[in-house]
Design an enzyme around this catalytic site. Structure first.
Site: not given
Length: 144
Positions: A11, A19, A24, A75, A78, A99, A101, A108
């Site tokens: 998402p 964004r 990012y 990825n 959330a 995985e 990110h 964070r």
């Protein structure tokens, strides 16, 4: 023969480029897809690149990967921190999984420090921006 890798994005990743660029980066998801396809070509891999904001769709794609792909780069966005369903699907297909990110989830908010995906992943890459995808493909090319 080229090994097939499914690259899944969760998402809000469709919003990359606009964004929170400080977190990012400024690359769009289309930019990352192009990077992945170009890198895959150098590594004798082929990639199929997908994005969904819907957990169930991601689970379905993971299930469909069995027998169609040799590995998965994901990825989960959330969903990393909330989705036991994605965890279970990845465990069920038992393919090599990296995985990824874009940001370093460990620097964070504390709720981002736990990933349900990590325990079923072959490896985890975080905090390196779009380069994380490239590194994931290299790791999988070596593993496969």
């Amino acid at each position: 023969m080229a090994k097939r890798v499914l690259v899944l994005n969760g998402p809000n990743l469709n919003m990359l480029g606009t964004r929170e660029p400080a977190t990012y980066g400024s690359q769009t998801l289309a930019d990352i897809e192009s990077l992945c396809k170009a890198e895959a070509g150098k590594l004798t891999l082929t990639v199929e690149f997908k994005q969904s904001n819907h957990e169930g769709e991601l689970v379905t794609w993971i299930q469909q990967a069995l027998g169609a792909f040799e590995a998965i780069v994901i990825n989960p966005g959330a969903y990393s921190h909330t989705s036991i369903a994605i965890h279970d699907a990845l465990r069920a297909v038992a393919l090599p999984v990296i995985e990824v990110h874009l940001s370093n989830i460990y620097t964070r908010e504390s709720f981002r420090h736990h990933s349900y995906v990590s325990p079923v992943a072959t490896g985890v890459i975080c905090g390196l921006g779009a380069a994380g995808y490239r590194l994931a493909l290299h790791a999988l090319a070596e593993k496969l």
